[in-house]
Write an enzyme that holds these catalytic residues in place. Structure first.
Site, PDB file in Angstrom:
ATOM      1  N   CYS A  57      -4.687  52.747 -37.298  1.00 56.64           N
ATOM      2  CA  CYS A  57      -3.644  53.686 -36.867  1.00 56.64           C
ATOM      3  C   CYS A  57      -2.473  53.692 -37.848  1.00 56.64           C
ATOM      4  O   CYS A  57      -2.001  52.647 -38.298  1.00 56.64           O
ATOM      5  CB  CYS A  57      -3.156  53.318 -35.469  1.00 56.64           C
ATOM      6  SG  CYS A  57      -1.906  54.459 -34.844  1.00 56.64           S
ATOM      7  N   CYS A  61       3.721  50.180 -34.875  1.00 52.16           N
ATOM      8  CA  CYS A  61       4.174  49.475 -33.664  1.00 52.16           C
ATOM      9  C   CYS A  61       3.984  47.962 -33.866  1.00 52.16           C
ATOM     10  O   CYS A  61       2.852  47.504 -34.097  1.00 52.16           O
ATOM     11  CB  CYS A  61       3.389  49.955 -32.446  1.00 52.16           C
ATOM     12  SG  CYS A  61       3.339  51.761 -32.321  1.00 52.16           S
ATOM     13  N   CYS A  64       1.128  45.861 -32.171  1.00 50.77           N
ATOM     14  CA  CYS A  64      -0.230  46.396 -32.008  1.00 50.77           C
ATOM     15  C   CYS A  64      -1.214  45.922 -33.075  1.00 50.77           C
ATOM     16  O   CYS A  64      -0.961  46.034 -34.283  1.00 50.77           O
ATOM     17  CB  CYS A  64      -0.171  47.923 -32.001  1.00 50.77           C
ATOM     18  SG  CYS A  64      -1.770  48.653 -31.617  1.00 50.77           S
ATOM     19  N   CYS A 101      -9.369  54.546 -18.105  1.00 45.81           N
ATOM     20  CA  CYS A 101      -8.335  54.909 -19.073  1.00 45.81           C
ATOM     21  C   CYS A 101      -8.901  54.799 -20.486  1.00 45.81           C
ATOM     22  O   CYS A 101      -9.405  53.743 -20.872  1.00 45.81           O
ATOM     23  CB  CYS A 101      -7.152  53.956 -18.977  1.00 45.81           C
ATOM     24  SG  CYS A 101      -6.520  53.784 -17.324  1.00 45.81           S
ATOM     25  N   CYS A 132      -7.489  58.840 -17.238  1.00 48.85           N
ATOM     26  CA  CYS A 132      -6.243  58.695 -17.983  1.00 48.85           C
ATOM     27  C   CYS A 132      -6.598  58.613 -19.455  1.00 48.85           C
ATOM     28  O   CYS A 132      -7.631  58.041 -19.813  1.00 48.85           O
ATOM     29  CB  CYS A 132      -5.510  57.428 -17.544  1.00 48.85           C
ATOM     30  SG  CYS A 132      -3.911  57.217 -18.375  1.00 48.85           S
ATOM     31  N   CYS A 192       2.041  58.911 -17.257  1.00 48.93           N
ATOM     32  CA  CYS A 192       1.908  57.460 -17.129  1.00 48.93           C
ATOM     33  C   CYS A 192       2.766  56.893 -18.250  1.00 48.93           C
ATOM     34  O   CYS A 192       2.448  57.061 -19.429  1.00 48.93           O
ATOM     35  CB  CYS A 192       0.444  57.057 -17.301  1.00 48.93           C
ATOM     36  SG  CYS A 192       0.195  55.267 -17.349  1.00 48.93           S
ATOM     37  N   ARG A 270       1.915  49.534 -12.641  1.00 47.16           N
ATOM     38  CA  ARG A 270       0.696  48.853 -13.107  1.00 47.16           C
ATOM     39  C   ARG A 270       1.035  47.532 -13.794  1.00 47.16           C
ATOM     40  O   ARG A 270       1.760  47.513 -14.788  1.00 47.16           O
ATOM     41  CB  ARG A 270      -0.076  49.757 -14.076  1.00 47.16           C
ATOM     42  CG  ARG A 270      -0.425  51.081 -13.429  1.00 47.16           C
ATOM     43  CD  ARG A 270      -1.274  51.992 -14.302  1.00 47.16           C
ATOM     44  NE  ARG A 270      -1.322  53.307 -13.677  1.00 47.16           N
ATOM     45  CZ  ARG A 270      -2.139  53.656 -12.685  1.00 47.16           C
ATOM     46  NH1 ARG A 270      -3.017  52.801 -12.219  1.00 47.16           N
ATOM     47  NH2 ARG A 270      -2.076  54.873 -12.157  1.00 47.16           N
TER      48      ARG A 270
HETATM   49  N1  SAM Z   1      -2.062  55.151 -29.887  1.00 41.00           N
HETATM   50  C1  SAM Z   1      -1.625  55.512 -28.613  1.00 41.00           C
HETATM   51  C2  SAM Z   1      -0.137  55.353 -28.436  1.00 41.00           C
HETATM   52  O1  SAM Z   1       0.410  54.320 -28.772  1.00 41.00           O
HETATM   53  O2  SAM Z   1       0.484  56.280 -27.936  1.00 41.00           O
HETATM   54  C3  SAM Z   1      -2.333  54.807 -27.493  1.00 41.00           C
HETATM   55  C4  SAM Z   1      -2.756  53.366 -27.503  1.00 41.00           C
HETATM   56  S1  SAM Z   1      -1.514  52.104 -27.337  1.00 41.00           S
HETATM   57  C5  SAM Z   1      -2.495  50.709 -27.585  1.00 41.00           C
HETATM   58  C6  SAM Z   1      -0.970  52.124 -25.647  1.00 41.00           C
HETATM   59  C7  SAM Z   1       0.102  51.148 -25.239  1.00 41.00           C
HETATM   60  O3  SAM Z   1      -0.424  49.831 -25.147  1.00 41.00           O
HETATM   61  C8  SAM Z   1       1.309  50.986 -26.156  1.00 41.00           C
HETATM   62  O4  SAM Z   1       2.251  51.993 -25.986  1.00 41.00           O
HETATM   63  C9  SAM Z   1       1.861  49.636 -25.729  1.00 41.00           C
HETATM   64  O5  SAM Z   1       2.838  49.806 -24.724  1.00 41.00           O
HETATM   65  C10 SAM Z   1       0.632  48.909 -25.172  1.00 41.00           C
HETATM   66  N2  SAM Z   1       0.262  47.776 -26.041  1.00 41.00           N
HETATM   67  C11 SAM Z   1      -0.333  47.847 -27.243  1.00 41.00           C
HETATM   68  N3  SAM Z   1      -0.504  46.611 -27.773  1.00 41.00           N
HETATM   69  C12 SAM Z   1       0.003  45.739 -26.881  1.00 41.00           C
HETATM   70  C13 SAM Z   1       0.141  44.304 -26.872  1.00 41.00           C
HETATM   71  N4  SAM Z   1      -0.257  43.561 -27.879  1.00 41.00           N
HETATM   72  N5  SAM Z   1       0.711  43.731 -25.782  1.00 41.00           N
HETATM   73  C14 SAM Z   1       1.121  44.494 -24.752  1.00 41.00           C
HETATM   74  N6  SAM Z   1       1.026  45.849 -24.717  1.00 41.00           N
HETATM   75  C15 SAM Z   1       0.480  46.463 -25.771  1.00 41.00           C
HETATM   76 FE1  SF4 Z   2      -1.132  53.153 -33.094  1.00 38.42          FE
HETATM   77 FE2  SF4 Z   2      -1.122  50.888 -31.749  1.00 38.42          FE
HETATM   78 FE3  SF4 Z   2       1.125  52.216 -32.050  1.00 38.42          FE
HETATM   79 FE4  SF4 Z   2      -0.808  53.220 -30.444  1.00 38.42          FE
HETATM   80  S1  SF4 Z   2       0.335  51.342 -30.133  1.00 38.42           S
HETATM   81  S2  SF4 Z   2       0.401  54.319 -31.973  1.00 38.42           S
HETATM   82  S3  SF4 Z   2      -2.599  52.500 -31.557  1.00 38.42           S
HETATM   83  S4  SF4 Z   2      -0.082  51.284 -33.709  1.00 38.42           S
END
Ligand code: SAM
Ligand code: SF4
Ligand code: DTB
Length: 333
Positions: A57, A61, A64, A101, A132, A192, A270
């Site tokens: 990606c 973030c 992530c 989801c 979802c 959500c 959730r």
């Molecule tokens: N890429 C898309 C986005 O970010 O909009 C969807 C997938 S992303 C993995 C969805 C959510 O998962 C993120 O917004 C974050 O809040 C949560 N998330 C991701 N990695 C995480 C982690 N290591 N611990 C807790 N929550 C996490």
């Molecule tokens: Fe990409 Fe992870 Fe951020 Fe979702 S949370 S936008 S998968 S880097």
């Protein structure tokens, strides 16, 4: 829209901070009252997650594993075939899940992927599961297409307070997220929207985060509260490994759930990522505080989860979702 039970008419940061400051048992009592007024407190929805497109990606973030900026060792994959997604959904349904989801590690979907995405939504719905999706930012047209395909919820998190956000993500703004949420709402899809605690933010950031959620044009219908799952090779996972004291205190986590419940009485709150490292007692406190959905199965998107056996044991121990318990409730009066 606000709870007639406990919340002042104007949702200010000060009022939210005052809720956080309540004695823990008082806060829990208030949250449980709000919860019982709007939901069945003996039921917790089970949801299953599937990563339909993993890794690679472009966003950064800091939590992530799927960001190209992370050194998590995760391999980037392609969008899954529709049939494989439907097979996973059927398996989740057979294991007792009510909601499916689907998450993609995209900054935003490409228009060429939309036909497959629509087929996934239609197929999962046809199995009798709530749907979802979380695919990143959406254009108006993409949101409309998801709505027309019958998508029940779109997950797009604000993640944290507007002030702390820039410490976690630099490749898209808070406003970008608000804009996508607007498009989702306009397309008639339930929103959500939640975030993560335990990213090194302060109490004031948790207040600001819940304030941002509770003052959206409409409350999200669904509010995931995640505890950071520390992944090695991500900025925040490595931060937590270096400073273990930064891990969120479990009582503070429960407080966050309770305040979310009071602020957004009708939302499904959730208890999302982070359960694997939580005791049964903490999870029970979260249910008392108003959490009424969990992710089951042994995987979230890319990280581990408690697993269905552990969840079945937890539910049995707590008397959740059980017909015998309904009888016990009636008998106890
Ligand atoms: N890429 C898309 C986005 O970010 O909009 C969807 C997938 S992303 C993995 C969805 C959510 O998962 C993120 O917004 C974050 O809040 C949560 N998330 C991701 N990695 C995480 C982690 N290591 N611990 C807790 N929550 C996490
Ligand atoms: Fe990409 Fe992870 Fe951020 Fe979702 S949370 S936008 S998968 S880097
Ligand atoms: C959300 O707020 N939590 C879920 C769901 N939305 C998509 C995802 C949690 C992901 C946890 C880290 C992982 O497994 O990669």
């Amino acid at each position: 829209m606000n709870s007639p039970l406990f919340f002042p008419a104007k949702v200010t940061r000060d009022a939210i901070a005052a809720l956080f400051d309540l004695p823990f048992t008082e806060l829990l009592f208030r949250a449980a009252e709000v919860h019982r007024a709007h939901h069945d407190p003996a039921r917790v929805q089970r949801s299953t997650l599937l990563s339909i497109k993993t890794g690679g990606c472009a966003e950064d973030c800091g939590y992530c594993s799927q960001s190209v900026a992370a050194e998590s060792g995760l391999k980037a994959g392609k969008l899954m075939e529709v049939e494989a997604v439907l097979a996973a959904a059927a398996e989740a349904k057979a294991a007792g899940s009510e909601r499916f989801c689907m998450g993609a590690a995209w900054r935003e979907p490409k228009d060429r992927d939309m036909d497959a995405i629509e087929a996934m939504i239609e197929g999962v719905r046809a199995l009798g599961l709530e749907t979802c999706m979380t695919l990143g930012m959406l254009s108006d047209d993409q949101a409309d297409r998801l709505g027309a395909a019958g998508l029940d919820y779109y997950n797009h998190n604000l993640d944290t307070s507007p002030e702390y956000y820039g410490e976690v993500i630099t490749t898209r703004t808070y406003q970008d997220r608000l804009d996508t949420l607007d498009r989702v709402r306009r397309a008639g899809i339930n929103t959500c929207c939640g975030g993560i605690v335990g990213m090194g933010e302060t109490r004031a950031d948790r207040v600001g985060f819940l304030h941002a959620l509770a003052t959206l044009p409409e409350h999200p219908e669904s509010v995931p509260i995640n505890a950071l799952v520390p992944v090695a090779g991500t900025v925040l996972g490595d931060m937590l490994a270096d400073t273990p004291l930064a891990k969120i205190d479990e009582i503070e986590f429960v407080r966050t759930v309770a305040v979310a419940r009071i602020l957004m009485p009708k939302a499904v709150v959730r208890l999302s990522a982070g359960r694997e490292s939580m005791s049964d007692s903490t999870q029970a406190l979260c249910f008392l505080a108003g959490a009424n959905s969990i992710f089951t199965g042994d995987r979230l998107l890319t990280t581990g989860n408690a697993g269905s056996d552990a969840d079945a044991a937890l539910f049995a121990r707590l008397g959740l979702n059980s017909d015998e318990m309904a009888t016990a409730l009636e008998t106890a009066g």
